[in-house]
Write a protein that holds these residues in place. Structure first.
Motif, PDB file in Angstrom:
ATOM      1  N   UNK A  16     -25.145 -80.161   1.971  1.00 38.69           N
ATOM      2  CA  UNK A  16     -25.417 -80.859   3.225  1.00 38.69           C
ATOM      3  C   UNK A  16     -24.970 -79.953   4.362  1.00 38.69           C
ATOM      4  N   UNK A  17     -25.943 -79.338   5.040  1.00 42.51           N
ATOM      5  CA  UNK A  17     -25.651 -78.347   6.080  1.00 42.51           C
ATOM      6  C   UNK A  17     -26.260 -78.768   7.409  1.00 42.51           C
ATOM      7  N   UNK A  18     -25.520 -78.554   8.485  1.00 38.87           N
ATOM      8  CA  UNK A  18     -26.072 -78.694   9.814  1.00 38.87           C
ATOM      9  C   UNK A  18     -26.101 -80.118  10.327  1.00 38.87           C
ATOM     10  N   UNK A  19     -26.828 -80.283  11.441  1.00 42.46           N
ATOM     11  CA  UNK A  19     -26.974 -81.581  12.083  1.00 42.46           C
ATOM     12  C   UNK A  19     -28.407 -81.704  12.587  1.00 42.46           C
ATOM     13  N   UNK A  20     -28.729 -82.858  13.110  1.00 41.97           N
ATOM     14  CA  UNK A  20     -30.096 -83.095  13.559  1.00 41.97           C
ATOM     15  C   UNK A  20     -30.840 -83.975  12.570  1.00 41.97           C
ATOM     16  N   UNK A  21     -32.164 -84.031  12.699  1.00 47.18           N
ATOM     17  CA  UNK A  21     -32.960 -84.844  11.784  1.00 47.18           C
ATOM     18  C   UNK A  21     -32.830 -84.288  10.373  1.00 47.18           C
ATOM     19  N   UNK A  22     -32.557 -85.142   9.389  1.00 44.92           N
ATOM     20  CA  UNK A  22     -32.334 -84.633   8.033  1.00 44.92           C
ATOM     21  C   UNK A  22     -33.634 -84.334   7.289  1.00 44.92           C
ATOM     22  N   UNK A  23     -33.619 -83.208   6.590  1.00 44.24           N
ATOM     23  CA  UNK A  23     -34.673 -82.870   5.635  1.00 44.24           C
ATOM     24  C   UNK A  23     -34.021 -82.820   4.259  1.00 44.24           C
ATOM     25  N   UNK A  24     -34.531 -83.597   3.334  1.00 42.08           N
ATOM     26  CA  UNK A  24     -33.986 -83.675   1.980  1.00 42.08           C
ATOM     27  C   UNK A  24     -34.950 -82.973   1.032  1.00 42.08           C
ATOM     28  N   UNK A  39     -36.161 -72.208   2.542  1.00 37.22           N
ATOM     29  CA  UNK A  39     -36.467 -73.337   3.418  1.00 37.22           C
ATOM     30  C   UNK A  39     -35.196 -73.888   4.073  1.00 37.22           C
ATOM     31  N   UNK A  40     -34.128 -74.026   3.313  1.00 35.68           N
ATOM     32  CA  UNK A  40     -32.911 -74.606   3.875  1.00 35.68           C
ATOM     33  C   UNK A  40     -32.339 -73.725   4.985  1.00 35.68           C
ATOM     34  N   UNK A  41     -32.358 -72.417   4.811  1.00 33.74           N
ATOM     35  CA  UNK A  41     -31.870 -71.523   5.849  1.00 33.74           C
ATOM     36  C   UNK A  41     -32.788 -71.545   7.075  1.00 33.74           C
ATOM     37  N   UNK A  42     -34.088 -71.565   6.830  1.00 34.03           N
ATOM     38  CA  UNK A  42     -35.058 -71.563   7.928  1.00 34.03           C
ATOM     39  C   UNK A  42     -34.913 -72.823   8.780  1.00 34.03           C
ATOM     40  N   UNK A  43     -34.917 -73.986   8.149  1.00 34.67           N
ATOM     41  CA  UNK A  43     -34.891 -75.228   8.921  1.00 34.67           C
ATOM     42  C   UNK A  43     -33.511 -75.511   9.496  1.00 34.67           C
ATOM     43  N   UNK A  44     -32.457 -75.043   8.842  1.00 31.43           N
ATOM     44  CA  UNK A  44     -31.126 -75.114   9.426  1.00 31.43           C
ATOM     45  C   UNK A  44     -31.100 -74.360  10.753  1.00 31.43           C
ATOM     46  N   UNK A  45     -31.717 -73.193  10.773  1.00 36.33           N
ATOM     47  CA  UNK A  45     -31.740 -72.367  11.984  1.00 36.33           C
ATOM     48  C   UNK A  45     -32.707 -72.882  13.038  1.00 36.33           C
ATOM     49  N   UNK A  46     -33.510 -73.899  12.670  1.00 31.77           N
ATOM     50  CA  UNK A  46     -34.397 -74.537  13.644  1.00 31.77           C
ATOM     51  C   UNK A  46     -33.904 -75.926  14.039  1.00 31.77           C
ATOM     52  N   UNK A  47     -32.630 -76.183  13.799  1.00 32.90           N
ATOM     53  CA  UNK A  47     -32.017 -77.384  14.344  1.00 32.90           C
ATOM     54  C   UNK A  47     -32.058 -78.628  13.473  1.00 32.90           C
ATOM     55  N   UNK A  48     -32.409 -78.466  12.201  1.00 31.74           N
ATOM     56  CA  UNK A  48     -32.445 -79.605  11.300  1.00 31.74           C
ATOM     57  C   UNK A  48     -31.168 -79.673  10.454  1.00 31.74           C
ATOM     58  N   UNK A  49     -30.854 -80.843   9.984  1.00 33.86           N
ATOM     59  CA  UNK A  49     -29.831 -81.036   8.958  1.00 33.86           C
ATOM     60  C   UNK A  49     -30.533 -80.929   7.608  1.00 33.86           C
ATOM     61  N   UNK A  50     -30.072 -80.040   6.751  1.00 35.89           N
ATOM     62  CA  UNK A  50     -30.769 -79.805   5.482  1.00 35.89           C
ATOM     63  C   UNK A  50     -29.883 -80.217   4.321  1.00 35.89           C
ATOM     64  N   UNK A  51     -30.493 -80.955   3.394  1.00 33.15           N
ATOM     65  CA  UNK A  51     -29.785 -81.481   2.228  1.00 33.15           C
ATOM     66  C   UNK A  51     -30.555 -81.097   0.979  1.00 33.15           C
ATOM     67  N   UNK A  52     -29.884 -80.461   0.035  1.00 33.46           N
ATOM     68  CA  UNK A  52     -30.489 -80.115  -1.239  1.00 33.46           C
ATOM     69  C   UNK A  52     -29.739 -80.813  -2.361  1.00 33.46           C
TER      70      UNK A  52
END
Length: 274
Positions: A16-24, A39-52
């Motif tokens: 569970x990384x970052x903040x913002x709208x979550x992408x699971x 994908x997780x690194x890309x979307x984390x760097x575009x302001x999303x919260x990423x969960x794998x």
């Protein structure tokens, strides 16, 4: 490492990384959430919260003997979503993970979900039958199980160096690092989980789940997918989901989230912002 206990007590690992709208992100067979690194690194760097999430029996999650079916997979995913109290989430599934996302939405509803993305995904159903005459013969999946039981390490190596990434296509240069990383992820998980999951991803009928989905859904599929053939998956799924967009990719393999991650990430971000 972060774990939660699913409904039956199985320990499920998640990132569970970052903040913002979550992408699971829900991964494919027999891999782990590490398969989503690009994908997780890309979307984390575009302001999303990423969960794998590592599926039960896969990756760092507990290697239990039972529950390797789509209902349990969906319930485990719901347990993570509920534990993190996610809302307005975007659920992205690749291959078997696409089936997991479809079953999650069909079984647990859309109250916490904003959008869904199915990439090279197994729905509606893979196995050939009278109702699905263009599907893959059951004998193919029986052979998968036999090879896995006899020599899992060698079998995984053959898949990664061949059809998964399309490295068996003339003119395509195999990438040893990707092959080794696929093998590493597969061998982290349990043999029993991988064996049982072959039945789960090939024989589960997701038609009813797809028909329940109402959130905007992006279906992405390569037309040179040797694992989940395009004609038996992407277009049929897009027809069953009432608010779906189908995006096909000429010549792309099953593992396009890795080999063509720049294109996939760009297109996915564009769709999320539309």
């Amino acid at each position: 490492m972060p774990f939660i206990n699913s409904n039956d007590g199985t320990q499920i690992y998640y990132k569970d990384w970052g903040s913002g709208q979550p992408i699971v992100f829900s991964h494919g067979w027999p891999l782990s959430s590490d398969d989503w690194d690009p994908q997780m690194m890309f979307f984390l760097n575009h302001g999303y919260r990423v969960i794998g999430v590592d599926r039960r029996g896969h990756g760092r999650s507990e290697q239990v003997a039972d529950g390797h079916d789509m209902d349990h997979y969906a319930d485990d995913l719901a347990a993570v979503v509920n534990h993190l109290d996610l809302h307005d989430a975007i659920h992205v599934g690749h291959s078997t993970g696409g089936g997991e996302v479809a079953r999650y939405l069909g079984r647990h509803g859309e109250s916490r979900v904003a959008r869904a993305v199915l990439i090279s995904a197994v729905p509606p159903i893979m196995v050939k039958s009278e109702a699905n005459p263009e599907g893959t013969p059951k004998e193919v999946f029986d052979d998968f199980q036999a090879k896995l039981a006899a020599n899992r390490s060698g079998f995984y190596r053959d898949i990664a160096s061949g059809p998964f990434y399309g490295f068996n296509v003339p003119g395509v240069e195999p990438q040893e690092a990707l092959i080794e990383n696929w093998w590493r992820q597969g061998m982290m998980g349990g043999a029993k989980a991988a064996y049982d999951s072959i039945v789960a991803f090939s024989q589960t009928d997701f038609t009813g789940d797809l028909q329940k989905i109402t959130v905007p859904t992006l279906v992405m599929h390569g037309d040179n997918d040797q694992v989940v053939p395009f004609h038996d998956a992407g277009p049929l799924t897009a027809k069953l989901v009432r608010n779906a967009t189908l995006k096909s990719y000429q010549g792309y393999p099953h593992g396009m989230i890795t080999t063509q991650h720049e294109v996939i990430n760009r297109d996915l971000l564009e769709w999320l912002r539309s």
